[in-house]
Design an enzyme around this catalytic site. Structure first.
Site, PDB file in Angstrom:
ATOM      1  N   LYS A 128       0.844  -1.206   0.000  1.00 31.14           N
ATOM      2  CA  LYS A 128       0.000   0.000   0.000  1.00 31.14           C
ATOM      3  C   LYS A 128       0.874   1.249   0.000  1.00 31.14           C
ATOM      4  O   LYS A 128       0.634   2.192  -0.761  1.00 31.14           O
ATOM      5  CB  LYS A 128      -0.943  -0.031   1.217  1.00 31.14           C
ATOM      6  N   ASP A 151     -10.634   2.591   4.218  1.00 28.67           N
ATOM      7  CA  ASP A 151     -10.835   1.135   4.143  1.00 28.67           C
ATOM      8  C   ASP A 151     -12.329   0.789   4.076  1.00 28.67           C
ATOM      9  O   ASP A 151     -12.695  -0.342   3.763  1.00 28.67           O
ATOM     10  CB  ASP A 151     -10.236   0.453   5.380  1.00 28.67           C
ATOM     11  N   GLN A 166      -4.239  -1.733   9.726  1.00 32.69           N
ATOM     12  CA  GLN A 166      -4.138  -3.072   9.149  1.00 32.69           C
ATOM     13  C   GLN A 166      -4.654  -4.116  10.144  1.00 32.69           C
ATOM     14  O   GLN A 166      -4.261  -4.126  11.308  1.00 32.69           O
ATOM     15  CB  GLN A 166      -2.675  -3.371   8.764  1.00 32.69           C
TER      16      GLN A 166
END
Ligand code: GUN
Length: 293
Positions: free
Chosen positions: A52, A119, A96
Site C-alpha cells: 500500500k 478502508d 491493518q
C-alpha cells in the site's frame, strides 16, 4: 477460459488515478496523504502494508506508516487514531487487521473519523453502502467491482454465490452485487462455514466469489461449467523450492478449476491488486472531499 488480469487492470486504474491527481493538483488541490497503522510484525500484514505504501509512492500520494509493538494497549492505539483524525495533513487512515487479541478491532475501527475511513470498515461507511448513499466502499469488494466493470462483465440477473461472510469481504460483497447499480442487480446467495451442502450452492453459481481464507478450498467438482470465479484468498502454503519457503495460493484450486471457467482471477496478481486500487481510489476521493477547516 479468460484470465481476469489484476496486473493489467490495476495498471490502467493506477494510470487513471495518476492523471486525475495531476488535474487535481493543477486546480490547486492537495496531494492525498494516507496514514497506515501496523501493529506487530505479522509477515502477511507487513507485505500488505508495504504494498500500500509503495503504491502511494507510485501514484504520487504521500503516505505515513506508523508501526507499533504488539504490547501497545487499546487505549494507546485509540489515542494514535485520534491524533490522525485531528491531523489536517492526513486524508485517509487505515489500520491493518488483524490486531492483537487484547485490542478490540471494533473499538479501533469505530474510532476512525468516517471522513478518513478509506478502508470503508467504519459502521457509518458500511451503513452508507447498504443504503446506497455515497461513501467509502470496502477496498476488496470495491476492487472486485472495478474488475467486473473493466471487463464489462454484466452480472444483471445472474446468481452470485459468495462463500465467506466476513465484515471486510463477504458481507459487503453480497450487498454490492445485489444493489441496483452497475455492476449489480445480481441475485446473491451468501454461504459460510456452517452452510449445509455447500457444493449444492456453489454449483448453481454463475459468479462464484471465494473469500473463506482456506487454501484451494473450492475444487473442480464444486464449480459449474462456464462460471466466473473471483478468488479473494491469499494463503501461504509451504514450498521448499522457494527461497522464502512458501508460495501464495487462493481459496480456489486454480489449476483444476480454471479450465472449467469462462473467467477466473489468478492468485497472486488477481483480486489482491484490485484491493489496493479500491484503497487508492478512496484515498483520492477523501482528499477531494476533505472538509476545509
Ligand atoms: N486485513 C486483511 N485485509 C485487509 C484490508 O483490506 N484492510 C485492512 N486494513 N486490513 C486487512
Amino acid at each position: 477460459m479468460q484470465l481476469l488480469d489484476g496486473t493489467a487492470v490495476s495498471g490502467q486504474i493506477k494510470l487513471e488515478l495518476k492523471n486525475e491527481l495531476n488535474e487535481w493538483k493543477v486546480q490547486g488541490g492537495k496531494v492525498p496523504h494516507l496514514a497506515a497503522i501496523l501493529v506487530g510484525n505479522n509477515p502477511a500484514s507487513e507485505a500488505y502494508v508495504g504494498n500500500k505504501v509503495k503504491t502511494c509512492a507510485e501514484l504520487g500520494f504521500e503516505s505515513t506508516l506508523l508501526r507499533f509493538d504488539t504490547s501497545i494497549s487499546e487505549l494507546e492505539l485509540l489515542a494514535e487514531v485520534e491524533k490522525l483524525n485531528l491531523d489536517t495533513r492526513i486524508d485517509g487512515i487505515l489500520v491493518q487487521l488483524p490486531l492483537p487479541a487484547h485490542i478490540s478491532e471494533d473499538a479501533v475501527i469505530n474510532a476512525i473519523n468516517p471522513d478518513k475511513d478509506v478502508d470503508g470498515f467504519h459502521p457509518i461507511s458500511q451503513g452508507r453502502m447498504i443504503l446506497g448513499q455515497p461513501g467509502f466502499l470496502p477496498a476488496t469488494p470495491y476492487g472486485i467491482l472495478l474488475m467486473l466493470a473493466h471487463y464489462q462483465i454484466d452480472i444483471t440477473g445472474k446468481h452470485c454465490v459468495v462463500v465467506g461472510r466476513s465484515n471486510i469481504v463477504g458481507k459487503p460483497m453480497s450487498i454490492l452485487l445485489s444493489r441496483n447499480a452497475n455492476p449489480g442487480n445480481a441475485t446473491v446467495t451468501i454461504c459460510h462455514s456452517k452452510t449445509t451442502d455447500l457444493k449444492a450452492f456453489t454449483l448453481q453459481a454463475d459468479v462464484l466469489i471465494a473469500a473463506i481464507g482456506r487454501a484451494r478450498f473450492i475444487t473442480e467438482s464444486m464449480v459449474k461449467a462456464g462460471a466466473i470465479v473471483l478468488d479473494v484468498g491469499i494463503n501461504r502454503v509451504e514450498d521448499a523450492s522457494k527461497k522464502s519457503g512458501f508460495r501464495l495460493v487462493g481459496d480456489v484450486d486454480f489449476e483444476n478449476v480454471a479450465p472449467k471457467c469462462s473467467f477466473i482471477t489468478p492468485v497472486p496478481k488477481g483480486v489482491g491488486l484490485m484491493t489496493i486500487c479500491g484503497l487508492m481510489r478512496n484515498t483520492l476521493n477523501a482528499a477531494k472531499l476533505k472538509k476545509m477547516n
